[in-house]
Design a protein around this motif. Structure first.
Motif, PDB file in Angstrom:
ATOM      1  N   TYR A   1       4.452   1.768   1.865  1.00 51.23           N
ATOM      2  CA  TYR A   1       5.631   2.188   1.113  1.00 51.23           C
ATOM      3  C   TYR A   1       6.231   3.450   1.728  1.00 51.23           C
ATOM      4  O   TYR A   1       7.450   3.553   1.882  1.00 51.23           O
ATOM      5  N   ALA A   2       5.386   4.413   2.109  1.00 49.33           N
ATOM      6  CA  ALA A   2       5.871   5.664   2.699  1.00 49.33           C
ATOM      7  C   ALA A   2       6.603   5.388   4.007  1.00 49.33           C
ATOM      8  O   ALA A   2       7.672   5.964   4.267  1.00 49.33           O
TER       9      ALA A   2
ATOM     10  N   GLU B   1       5.277   4.796  -8.582  1.00 48.13           N
ATOM     11  CA  GLU B   1       5.131   6.167  -8.067  1.00 48.13           C
ATOM     12  C   GLU B   1       5.617   7.186  -9.104  1.00 48.13           C
ATOM     13  O   GLU B   1       4.951   8.198  -9.351  1.00 48.13           O
TER      14      GLU B   1
ATOM     15  N   ARG C   1       3.117   7.376 -11.966  1.00 45.70           N
ATOM     16  CA  ARG C   1       1.942   8.166 -11.586  1.00 45.70           C
ATOM     17  C   ARG C   1       2.248   9.653 -11.544  1.00 45.70           C
ATOM     18  O   ARG C   1       1.373  10.484 -11.745  1.00 45.70           O
TER      19      ARG C   1
ATOM     20  N   ALA D   1       7.421  -0.490  -6.643  1.00 50.22           N
ATOM     21  CA  ALA D   1       6.713   0.596  -5.959  1.00 50.22           C
ATOM     22  C   ALA D   1       7.269   1.958  -6.370  1.00 50.22           C
ATOM     23  O   ALA D   1       6.508   2.894  -6.642  1.00 50.22           O
TER      24      ALA D   1
ATOM     25  N   GLU E   1       9.998   3.862   3.242  1.00 48.20           N
ATOM     26  CA  GLU E   1      10.927   4.882   2.754  1.00 48.20           C
ATOM     27  C   GLU E   1      11.400   5.793   3.881  1.00 48.20           C
ATOM     28  O   GLU E   1      12.565   6.187   3.927  1.00 48.20           O
TER      29      GLU E   1
ATOM     30  N   SER F   1       0.832  -1.190   0.000  1.00 45.72           N
ATOM     31  CA  SER F   1       0.000   0.000   0.000  1.00 45.72           C
ATOM     32  C   SER F   1       0.873   1.249   0.000  1.00 45.72           C
ATOM     33  O   SER F   1       2.058   1.203   0.329  1.00 45.72           O
ATOM     34  N   GLU F   2       0.278   2.345  -0.358  1.00 47.46           N
ATOM     35  CA  GLU F   2       1.015   3.613  -0.419  1.00 47.46           C
ATOM     36  C   GLU F   2       1.534   4.006   0.961  1.00 47.46           C
ATOM     37  O   GLU F   2       2.661   4.471   1.100  1.00 47.46           O
ATOM     38  N   LEU F   3       0.719   3.798   2.004  1.00 48.10           N
ATOM     39  CA  LEU F   3       1.141   4.122   3.362  1.00 48.10           C
ATOM     40  C   LEU F   3       2.300   3.234   3.792  1.00 48.10           C
ATOM     41  O   LEU F   3       3.285   3.708   4.358  1.00 48.10           O
TER      42      LEU F   3
END
Length: 107
Positions: free
Chosen positions: A6-7, A64, A67, A60, A10, A2-4
């Motif tokens: 992945y954040a 990103e 997008r 991922a 990172e 999920s984006e969260l």
């Protein structure tokens, strides 16, 4: 991933890199007679380069960047590494591909 998720991954990676950099700078600019610095263990093993780069991590980052409007540059990177499909790239190429992908859009 999920984006969260992945954040968060990172952020951890960036934090570990910053810790490694700060410790390297401290050792470079501190005198060797300073007992506080001399007693600190070497934690270079916390740098992100020590972690294997996975297909999921590269995917991922590329997603990103795509997008964010860099789809053509993402395709060029894949072709540069020998194939139009990420799944066909040799895993030994992942670190280099990831490093190149992370700077897309930062030029």
């Amino acid at each position: 991933m999920s984006e969260l998720s992945y954040a968060i991954t990172e952020l951890k990676r960036c934090g570990e890199a910053l810790i490694g950099i700060s410790e390297s700078l401290s050792s470079l600019f501190s005198s060797h007679d300073d007992p506080e610095v001399a007693e600190q263990p070497n934690t270079d093993n916390h740098l992100p380069e020590d972690k294997p780069v996975t297909l999921e991590t590269v995917r991922a980052v590329l997603a990103e960047k795509s997008r964010a409007g860099h789809t053509d540059k993402v395709r060029e990177l894949l072709e540069k590494h020998g194939t139009p499909k990420l799944s066909e790239i040799d895993p030994s190429e992942y670190p280099a591909l990831l490093a190149e992908a992370e700077v897309l859009g930062n030029e």
